[in-house]
Design a protein around this motif. Sequence first.
Motif, mmCIF file in Angstrom:
data_model
loop_
_atom_site.group_PDB
_atom_site.id
_atom_site.type_symbol
_atom_site.label_atom_id
_atom_site.label_comp_id
_atom_site.label_asym_id
_atom_site.label_seq_id
_atom_site.Cartn_x
_atom_site.Cartn_y
_atom_site.Cartn_z
ATOM 1 N N THR A 38 0.796 -1.222 0.000
ATOM 2 C CA THR A 38 0.000 0.000 0.000
ATOM 3 C C THR A 38 0.828 1.271 0.000
ATOM 4 O OG1 THR A 38 -0.149 -0.040 2.420
ATOM 5 C CG2 THR A 38 -1.895 -1.141 1.185
ATOM 6 N N GLY A 39 2.086 1.167 0.378
ATOM 7 C CA GLY A 39 2.920 2.357 0.401
ATOM 8 C C GLY A 39 3.327 2.795 -0.990
ATOM 9 N N THR A 40 3.540 4.077 -1.160
ATOM 10 C CA THR A 40 4.076 4.607 -2.403
ATOM 11 C C THR A 40 5.487 5.100 -2.127
ATOM 12 O OG1 THR A 40 3.320 6.873 -2.012
ATOM 13 C CG2 THR A 40 1.787 5.372 -3.115
ATOM 14 N N PRO A 41 6.340 5.166 -3.153
ATOM 15 C CA PRO A 41 7.713 5.629 -2.939
ATOM 16 C C PRO A 41 7.789 6.978 -2.236
ATOM 17 C CG PRO A 41 7.516 4.648 -5.100
ATOM 18 C CD PRO A 41 6.122 4.708 -4.529
ATOM 19 N N ALA A 42 6.840 7.860 -2.512
ATOM 20 C CA ALA A 42 6.860 9.170 -1.879
ATOM 21 C C ALA A 42 6.588 9.080 -0.385
ATOM 22 C CB ALA A 42 5.825 10.077 -2.542
ATOM 23 N N GLN A 43 5.876 8.011 0.034
ATOM 24 C CA GLN A 43 5.508 7.864 1.434
ATOM 25 C C GLN A 43 6.555 7.089 2.228
ATOM 26 O OE1 GLN A 43 1.888 5.773 0.731
ATOM 27 N NE2 GLN A 43 0.611 7.592 0.844
ATOM 28 N N MET A 44 7.450 6.370 1.548
ATOM 29 C CA MET A 44 8.336 5.444 2.227
ATOM 30 C C MET A 44 9.792 5.863 2.070
ATOM 31 S SD MET A 44 6.649 1.783 1.202
ATOM 32 C CE MET A 44 7.044 1.996 -0.526
ATOM 33 N N SER A 45 10.515 5.935 3.182
ATOM 34 C CA SER A 45 11.953 6.109 3.097
ATOM 35 C C SER A 45 12.580 4.750 2.825
ATOM 36 C CB SER A 45 12.493 6.681 4.409
ATOM 37 O OG SER A 45 12.319 5.736 5.456
ATOM 38 N N THR A 46 13.800 4.744 2.320
ATOM 39 C CA THR A 46 14.439 3.464 2.009
ATOM 40 C C THR A 46 14.763 2.680 3.267
ATOM 41 O OG1 THR A 46 16.630 4.467 1.988
ATOM 42 C CG2 THR A 46 15.441 4.363 -0.109
ATOM 43 N N GLY A 47 15.014 3.362 4.378
ATOM 44 C CA GLY A 47 15.332 2.667 5.610
ATOM 45 C C GLY A 47 16.648 1.923 5.553
ATOM 46 N N VAL A 48 17.548 2.322 4.648
ATOM 47 C CA VAL A 48 18.835 1.647 4.514
ATOM 48 C C VAL A 48 19.725 2.023 5.696
ATOM 49 C CG1 VAL A 48 20.894 1.378 3.094
ATOM 50 C CG2 VAL A 48 18.657 1.589 2.010
ATOM 51 N N LYS A 49 20.144 1.009 6.447
ATOM 52 C CA LYS A 49 20.940 1.245 7.646
ATOM 53 C C LYS A 49 22.428 1.039 7.409
ATOM 54 C CE LYS A 49 17.301 0.169 10.980
ATOM 55 N NZ LYS A 49 16.950 -0.569 12.210
ATOM 56 N N ARG A 50 22.751 0.289 6.377
ATOM 57 C CA ARG A 50 24.147 0.000 6.088
ATOM 58 C C ARG A 50 24.390 0.179 4.602
ATOM 59 N NH1 ARG A 50 21.652 -3.317 9.291
ATOM 60 N NH2 ARG A 50 22.266 -3.300 11.482
ATOM 61 N N SER A 51 25.599 0.391 4.209
ATOM 62 C CA SER A 51 25.887 0.667 2.808
ATOM 63 C C SER A 51 26.926 -0.308 2.269
ATOM 64 C CB SER A 51 26.395 2.106 2.638
ATOM 65 O OG SER A 51 27.601 2.286 3.365
ATOM 66 N N ILE A 52 26.910 -0.447 0.967
ATOM 67 C CA ILE A 52 27.937 -1.176 0.238
ATOM 68 C C ILE A 52 28.516 -0.199 -0.780
ATOM 69 C CG2 ILE A 52 28.366 -3.052 -1.387
ATOM 70 C CD1 ILE A 52 26.109 -4.600 -0.086
ATOM 71 N N LYS A 53 29.827 -0.101 -0.823
ATOM 72 C CA LYS A 53 30.454 0.874 -1.706
ATOM 73 C C LYS A 53 31.500 0.194 -2.592
ATOM 74 C CE LYS A 53 29.888 4.699 1.574
ATOM 75 N NZ LYS A 53 30.601 5.730 2.380
ATOM 76 N N PRO A 54 31.649 0.683 -3.832
ATOM 77 C CA PRO A 54 32.705 0.156 -4.710
ATOM 78 C C PRO A 54 34.088 0.380 -4.107
ATOM 79 C CG PRO A 54 31.117 1.479 -5.939
ATOM 80 C CD PRO A 54 30.821 1.701 -4.494
ATOM 81 N N LEU A 55 35.019 -0.492 -4.456
ATOM 82 C CA LEU A 55 36.405 -0.349 -4.018
ATOM 83 C C LEU A 55 37.278 0.078 -5.188
ATOM 84 C CD1 LEU A 55 36.764 -3.543 -1.781
ATOM 85 C CD2 LEU A 55 36.141 -1.214 -1.080
#
Length: 505
Positions: A38-55
């Motif tokens: 039921t959520g729309t992208p505008a209503q929902m944050s990604t909630g990403v707590k950790r990241s992956i980054k290129p090396l």
Amino acid sequence: MPLTAKILDPRVAPRAQVRLHSTPQTPSLSLANLVWLTGTPAQMSTGVKRSIKPLAGDEPEDVLFNSSYGLRTIELNRPKKLNSLNASMIRKIAPRLVEWEKSDLANVVVMKGAGDRALCAGGDVKALSDLNKTGEEGSKESTDYFALEYKLDHYIATYRKPYIAFMDGITMGGGVGLSIHAPFRIATERTVFAMPETTIGFFPDVGASFFLPRMPGAVGTYLALTSERLTGANVFYSGVATHYLHSTSLPKLESRLAELRFRDFDDMKKRLEIIEMTIEEYATGLPPLDREPILIAGELRNAIDRCFNQPTVNGIIEALQNETGATKEWADKTLATLQKRSPTAVHVAHKQMQVAREWSIMETFRKEHQIAAHFMRHPDFVEGVDKQLSKERQTPQWKPASLQDIQPGDNVADPFFEAGADAQPLKLLVDRNYHAYPHSYVGVPSELDVRDAVLKATRSRKQIVEDFVQKKKGRQGIKTIVEEVLARKTYETADGVAVWIDESA
């Protein structure tokens, strides 16, 4: 400048707008599922707590990204290696998915592979085998790779933008992790699907613990233990894919997906419905059944359930030995296949299929990471990878050597499901969870769906088929799938009423 018009296509209207370019360019009602639907992208944050980054040392162009209006594409770009997945690719894909999930401009994400041979043939297991040969530190590095891969797979499984996987060509192992949890999984005439892990002394991972046990009957267990392949339309008939298109239709579908625009208040369910209809616009028909029949059907399907729905591996072997008549040849071939697989991996996969059906999507990847860590320290993985991938295709020398060497009380699988004293739960990118796919309604009807339809009302087989076809708006293949289930699992009374066969009675 592109022109903008309200959509007039009756197959999509009035749920979206389409941009006209001058140049081509039934889920479980858990709280988590309801939020996802039921959520729309505008209503929902990604909630990403950790990241992956290129090396710094990552390969420069092993993944290509493209944007075309509302469409975002990820193209695995190692065609000479069948787009096999490595850490460099994962470190590029994950942050781009996070970026797109935050963006109001990104409507749809497509995952595909470069070339015409594979979406992704699996992970780069040769590199992992080489690491394991260096000792404990190498095994730890291999385990870290699986942590990276499972974080990406879990993020895809819980992604809050429409995600479509083009399963065009070989889709195995790591490629399954990038596709199997997607709301839309498109098979083509070139698709080859398998979880081949028991052939290399490993177990079906990348979230197979969630998907395979939820397949009807004992089909998931059969695929997990034998590494049996499904090809072409059978990937669709089995429910592994949600749609079947000819490979030549995929570029046209991409262009059409780029044109889709959603209204701000369209929730995820509405957006997936629009995409479902859009994909079907490019359906050109399934291969005739006399040329490409349903593989897992009829007597073979009944035999799979009889043999692979056993509580022990020894029980499976005994059941296969007892098969007679039309399925004896299949049973003998399957017995020979199982004897070639890693005995330890077969036992682990069997226990996995029994216990994992209760795991949530978060538990799935955390438990699989734990199991993978054990396998990285087991000799069968190095032995299996080195022998199976060698030019001579030598026969692996497993430890234990054969299924017969494992006695009923040996419990070889149990240690793989026990966390080590210093083991920490895998820290996923997001804390999103569910116990049933929230988007399962866009796939093909399951056997349980057909059973519920039979038990719900007094109707004929024909009426039940017509109801499913109507519900799916005439989608190709639905009639064939429902008819197969009804032919195998029901009988009709003298009055023409379909009755479900209760095999437990």
